[in-house]
Each structure stands twice: as C-alpha cells, then as structure tokens.
Design a protein around this motif. Structure first.
Motif, short mmCIF file in Angstrom:
data_model
loop_
_atom_site.label_atom_id
_atom_site.label_comp_id
_atom_site.label_asym_id
_atom_site.label_seq_id
_atom_site.Cartn_x
_atom_site.Cartn_y
_atom_site.Cartn_z
N GLY A 92 0.79 -1.22 0.00
CA GLY A 92 0.00 0.00 0.00
C GLY A 92 0.83 1.28 0.00
O GLY A 92 2.04 1.26 -0.23
N PRO A 93 0.17 2.42 0.26
CA PRO A 93 0.87 3.71 0.19
C PRO A 93 2.09 3.80 1.10
O PRO A 93 3.14 4.30 0.68
CB PRO A 93 -0.22 4.72 0.62
N GLU A 94 1.97 3.35 2.33
CA GLU A 94 3.10 3.47 3.26
C GLU A 94 4.28 2.63 2.81
O GLU A 94 5.44 3.05 2.93
CB GLU A 94 2.65 3.05 4.66
N GLY A 95 4.01 1.44 2.27
CA GLY A 95 5.09 0.58 1.81
C GLY A 95 5.86 1.20 0.67
O GLY A 95 7.09 1.16 0.63
N LEU A 96 5.15 1.79 -0.30
CA LEU A 96 5.84 2.44 -1.42
C LEU A 96 6.66 3.62 -0.94
O LEU A 96 7.80 3.83 -1.38
CB LEU A 96 4.82 2.88 -2.47
N LYS A 97 6.13 4.40 -0.01
CA LYS A 97 6.88 5.54 0.50
C LYS A 97 8.15 5.09 1.22
O LYS A 97 9.21 5.71 1.08
CB LYS A 97 6.00 6.38 1.42
N ARG A 98 8.05 4.01 1.99
CA ARG A 98 9.25 3.51 2.67
C ARG A 98 10.31 3.09 1.66
O ARG A 98 11.51 3.34 1.85
CB ARG A 98 8.89 2.34 3.59
N LEU A 99 9.88 2.44 0.57
CA LEU A 99 10.84 2.01 -0.44
C LEU A 99 11.48 3.21 -1.13
O LEU A 99 12.70 3.26 -1.29
CB LEU A 99 10.14 1.12 -1.47
N VAL A 100 10.69 4.19 -1.55
CA VAL A 100 11.24 5.36 -2.24
C VAL A 100 12.20 6.11 -1.32
O VAL A 100 13.29 6.52 -1.73
CB VAL A 100 10.12 6.29 -2.72
N ASP A 101 11.82 6.27 -0.06
CA ASP A 101 12.68 6.96 0.90
C ASP A 101 14.00 6.21 1.06
O ASP A 101 15.08 6.83 1.10
CB ASP A 101 11.95 7.07 2.24
N ALA A 102 13.93 4.89 1.15
CA ALA A 102 15.15 4.08 1.30
C ALA A 102 16.01 4.18 0.05
O ALA A 102 17.26 4.23 0.14
CB ALA A 102 14.78 2.63 1.58
N CYS A 103 15.41 4.19 -1.13
CA CYS A 103 16.17 4.36 -2.37
C CYS A 103 16.94 5.67 -2.36
O CYS A 103 18.13 5.72 -2.71
CB CYS A 103 15.24 4.30 -3.57
N HIS A 104 16.27 6.73 -1.97
CA HIS A 104 16.93 8.04 -1.96
C HIS A 104 18.06 8.08 -0.94
O HIS A 104 19.07 8.76 -1.16
CB HIS A 104 15.89 9.13 -1.68
N GLN A 105 17.92 7.35 0.17
CA GLN A 105 19.02 7.28 1.14
C GLN A 105 20.24 6.58 0.55
O GLN A 105 21.38 6.85 0.94
CB GLN A 105 18.58 6.54 2.41
N GLN A 106 20.00 5.69 -0.42
CA GLN A 106 21.10 4.98 -1.08
C GLN A 106 21.59 5.73 -2.32
O GLN A 106 22.50 5.26 -3.00
CB GLN A 106 20.63 3.58 -1.51
N GLY A 107 20.99 6.87 -2.62
CA GLY A 107 21.38 7.61 -3.81
C GLY A 107 20.75 7.09 -5.09
O GLY A 107 21.24 7.39 -6.19
#
Length: 613
Positions: free
Chosen positions: A179-194
């Motif tokens: 759901g929405p929260e899961g996608l946001k966690r993934l995008v946020d984690a991607c950005h933390q990895q550059g």
C-alpha cells in the motif's frame, strides 16, 4: 479547463479529521459520498464547473472508508482512490499523505544522463513480493552500479498477482505490495542509497476487472481501439476531465510519493489528434513542477513508433519528453545473439543494423519494414544519446515469450557477457531486467489473478493467439495459477555463486567503466563512430573526445573472427570478455595493438582498447 488546472481529485485529507472530496462525474444529476466507517453517513456533494462535484466533511479521520452514490442508483469506489485495501471492488480509503516522515529532504535527484536503470516486478523480485522486502537489497544494487530503480506498475489491480498493466485505480498503490506506506518507505530508502525511482504508469487503457470509470463519465472513446480494449478519451467530448485526471495523476506520484521519473507505458496506444497532444500537456505539467520544486522530474516514453516528435522540444514540433525506449537496439542485439527471425525479429539480424542503432538511435528511420509491410520511423541522429533507453532484456521481451525464457537459457555464457557489454558501454541509458546481472535462469511468465472466470479464459485464449505470429506450438503456462508466479520469482541466492557471481562482477566492472572513464561518460553523438560487417557479424566502435580515444571491438559470430584496425597508434587493452578471469576461453586479442593491424577475437566476445597518448 483553466479553472480546474490545479484541482486535486479524490479524497484530500486536510488535517483535524477534515477531508475535501472531489469527483468528476459530468453526466450525473446527483452525487453524494457515503462514509462507511468509522461513522456511517451520507454527505451530498455540490456540482461545480466542468462536471465536478465537491464537498468538505468533518469527522473523517485517515483510514475512513467511503464510496460514491450516483443518482441514488448505484454506489462505486472512487476512481481517484488513493487506497483500495479490500481490492478493486471494495470501498476507498482516506489517506493522510502528510503523515509520512520523509528522510529525503536533501534529495535532488540523479541527472538523466547518469541513469542506469534496474527494472523489477515487486511481486517476484523477492519471495515476500512486497515493497519492504526490496529495501535490504538496495545496497547491493548500488554496489553493482545501479542508479535508478524502475518499478513495474503498482496501481491497484485485481487480486494479488499481476504484471500491473491491468490496473484500474491509477492513484492507488497495490494493497498486496504494501500500500501507500510501503511504497513511501521504499522510495525513501532508495533516496538514502542515492538511487532514483522510476515508476511505470499506464495511460493507454484501464484493466477489465473493477473498472467502474464509465459509470462516472466518458473516460473511453469508441473512435479508437487499443490491443487491450477501449481507448481512453483524450480528444473527444468531455475529454478535458479525462486529461485533467491524468495530469493530476502524474503530480500525485511526484508529490505524494517523491517519484523521480515516470515511464509511460505504450504511448503508441494513446490516441489524441487534438492540437495539443496529451503527452505535451503532461510534459508541461512535469516541467512546471520541476521549476516549482527546484529539482528535475522526468517523463520517459515506451514507444514502438520510432518518432522523434516524442522527445523533440515544442519549438521543433515535439512533445518534449525527456527520453524514450529504443526497441530497435534490443531487436538488433537479440537477433544477432539468438538468430531468431520470427515475428517482428524478421526485420533485424544484421551487424550493420546494430552499428546504425549505436550511431543514430533508430534503425528504422523511415525505412521499409517487412514485418509491418510499410515504411517506419524517423531520423533520430540529431537527438542526444541520453534521450534513449536501451536494453538486452526487459519484462516485455522476456515475459511475452510463451515460456518466458531469459537470455540466460537461450544463449551461452560468452554471449551473455557480450550482451551486457553492448548495452552498458553504449552511449544510451542502459536498462537491466531484474536478475539479468547474474544470469537468472527462472522464467518471467505472464500471470493474473482475476476473480472473473470468463476473464481468465479470455486471457488464456488471447495469449494463445499472440504466439501464433511467432509460429509457436503448445500451450503457454496457466497465467491464473499461483505456481506461475512462484516459477517467476528470482533465485537471488544464485548471484554470487559459480558463473553467476562472475557475471555479476563483469556487470559491475562494465558499470564502473561507464561511470568513471571520461570518454564513456561523454554522451555526445559526434564522439562516436560505429562500423560493421555482416559476414562475419562484427561491430567496431570508435570513441574520441578531447584527445582521448577508445576502440571497442565486438564479435557476434559463433566462431573466432578478426577485426581490421585502421586507426594509427598504440592501443592498450582495458577489458576483454574472453579473459579467463571472466570464465572466458582465453584472450586472443593482444594486450597492446600497433595500428593499423588485425585483432583476433574468440566467438561471442568483445574487447575495449584505450589509445596511448
């Protein structure tokens, strides 16, 4: 249209348990929103200009479920629903997008020219099949050299097994993925990895199950047809509301989910003969948001049109999108490696065509296509290479095969390395399909989980007809079986074992060269010259910039062959796919060359030389 240009569709949570509802239903006489939980009640909406209905309600906390009642006759979920946890037939849910604690405030994105895209399907990338399960793997993708993660569509689709192109709620995130929260966690984690995030979105059709949009308004037109059913109404009566729906959707993904780029699926099935094409309007909205936010957002088109208008700027009569896929590159590479000549592959198979793709972007630039039985394409030789996405494999080219075979089961190990080098060392944006980097052998099959038995049977029959063009016999795997998804799930544990680990390291070496070598970082067309011979199939690429020179030799023949080097000077080898460290047969290309000379290469191999200055 101007009065509604900034309208936000669906349920917009305002805080303090207040919610603003906006619905487009131009042919309805009465509309109300039914709150189902936590406190059941019915709230009438007021009609506004353009066929919209709006209203603000109190006592609507996040998580409230609702649906719309139309003319006191039927109830339907919100076509712009942001969450459908009970599936495509269930009620919609209010989402508070301001509640997520983003940690990417310093994120400014990745320049498009530096994109190295890794395409994945959320449901089969891990055994868990969800957003959260991807996060632990990001660091290794970063180590490999990936700079952008591309997700196949995640808009809500029927059931919990689907490629994603049967989505019917373009604003909702698939509940079974997190759901929405899961996608946001993934995008946020991607950005933390550059890592940038590219999301695949579908604006050419809606899926067949749970698609209630026709009950609200004329979302579809009978004027055109797509391979998947009725075309979306972008240029007929009432089309402004449909266009606004899609414009609002791209802002939704960029703003609420911090997505960096959208991959627009099959734009050749988006029909719009108005003076301003919907793609141009989407690009204008994207550019406006980029200026507003002070960081770039990109639209990337999947298209088999070979039409430069997609990426040409408006001043040249184009739509101005950032980039588009080049199917010609894939088809050239695939036919040279496999020898396949059925279906659309009959238009390809010569090394000179791959040289043309490397040099000019498109092979079919208003050239006659035997498969299409007409002239096809336009000249892209003046378009910067970073405007094209190329690949050796992707979800379509693997999954639309009857048995979903990857290159790893169609060609040998030497050919896999040759495919990797051809794609990664090209001047274009390279895309890898999940598992390609270590030679995954599991197929990627087509699968669905429709609740309608007639739809499932229609899918089975449609798949059978699709393979007739390729003269294939037998029955494709059952798309509705859970076993089909299980077969398609990656064997991630293979990646560092035996030849799989060697291939992974070879990809990493290629990506390091692409990222760090000054000439390979150069994306200007005038720095590249490609030549080829068809018998044997050899391609020679000369790269040069500011006194530096690279020579790249590729042998697509199933036997050893020799390149004639016409360039003068001394050349030092910096990569050889036939080297024993890459489990090759042993290098025959010498460590240094003194040109002009001849350079022998083993079958299905390539070598990279740097000029000594």
């Amino acid at each position: 249209m101007d009065a509604i240009a900034n309208m936000t569709l669906g349920a917009q949570y305002l805080g303090d348990h207040r919610c603003h509802f906006t619905l487009w239903a131009p042919q309805r006489q009465q509309v109300s929103v039914e709150i189902l939980a936590p406190q059941p009640r019915q709230l009438p909406l007021e009609p506004t200009a353009g066929g919209y209905w709006q209203g603000v309600a109190d006592q609507i906390p996040p998580g409230s479920t609702y649906q719309f009642r139309l003319d006191n006759e039927i109830t339907r979920p919100d076509p712009a629903s942001h969450h459908q946890p009970q599936g495509v037939h269930g009620p919609s849910v209010v989402v508070d997008h301001g509640a997520f604690a983003w940690a990417d405030r310093e994120w400014t994105g990745v320049p498009l020219a530096d994109y190295v895209i890794y395409e994945l399907h959320v449901g089969t990338f891990t055994p868990e099949g969800c957003f959260d399960a991807i996060i632990p793997r990001l660091a290794e993708l970063k180590e490999l050299g990936i700079t952008a993660l591309e997700l196949m569509p995640v808009a809500q689709f029927p059931g919990d097994r689907n490629w994603g192109y049967d989505g019917v709620y373009p604003f909702a995130v698939q509940h079974s993925y997190g759901g929405p929260e899961g996608l946001k966690r993934l995008v946020d984690a991607c950005h933390q990895q550059g890592l940038a995030v590219v999301l695949d979105v579908v604006y050419n059709h809606f899926g067949p199950e749970g698609n209630y949009t026709a009950d609200f308004g004329p979302y579809f037109t009978d004027t055109y047809r797509t391979p998947w059913g009725a075309a979306i109404n972008f240029d007929g009566p009432h089309s402004p509301g449909v266009r606004q729906f899609v414009v609002d959707n791209i802002r939704h993904w960029f703003c609420h989910y911090h997505i960096d780029a959208l991959r627009l699926d099959a734009i050749h099935a988006i029909y719009d003969f108005g003076a301003k094409h919907i793609l141009a309007e989407l690009q204008q909205a994207t550019q406006a948001l980029s200026q507003e936010r002070g960081r770039p957002y990109y639209l990337i088109a999947e298209s088999d049109l070979n039409d430069v208008r997609v990426i040409h700027p408006p001043q040249r009569g184009g739509y101005g999108l950032a980039a588009q896929w080049s199917d010609d590159f894939h088809h050239c590479l695939h036919t040279l490696l496999t020898g396949e000549q059925s279906g659309y592959y009959q238009d390809f198979g010569q090394a000179e065509q791959l040289a043309k793709a490397l040099q000019a972007g498109f092979v079919y630039d208003w050239a006659y296509s035997r498969h299409r039985r007409r002239y096809h394409g336009s000249d892209a030789s003046d378009c910067p290479p970073q405007q094209f996405v190329v690949c050796a494999q992707n979800h379509d080219q693997v999954g639309n095969r009857m048995l979903g075979e990857r290159l790893s089961t169609l060609v040998g190990f030497e050919a896999l390395k040759l495919a990797a080098a051809t794609t990664v060392l090209s001047p274009y944006i390279p895309l890898m399909f999940m598992g390609e980097e270590y030679g995954e052998t599991a197929p990627f099959l087509y699968f669905v989980s429709h609740g309608d038995a007639d739809l499932i049977e229609a899918v089975r029959q449609g798949r059978q007809r699709e393979f007739e063009a390729f003269h294939l016999q037998g029955q494709p795997p059952d798309a509705a079986s859970p076993k089909t998804v299980q077969q398609s799930t990656l064997n991630w544990q293979q990646r560092h074992h035996d030849h799989h680990g060697v291939l992974w390291r070879f990809y990493r070496q290629l990506l390091q060269l692409r990222s760090h070598h000054p000439i390979l970082r150069q994306r200007e067309r005038h720095t590249l010259t490609a030549n080829a011979s068809n018998d044997p199939p050899l391609v020679q690429v000369y790269r040069h910039d500011k006194g530096q020179q690279l020579l790249w030799l590729l042998n697509f023949a199933p036997a050893a062959a020799s390149h004639d080097i016409v360039q003068d000077g001394i050349w030092s080898k910096c990569l050889d796919s036939a080297d024993e460290q890459w489990l090759g047969p042993g290098a025959t290309a010498p460590p240094t060359l003194a040109g002009p000379t001849a350079c022998p290469l083993p079958a299905h191999s390539c070598v990279l030389y740097e000029h000594n200055t």
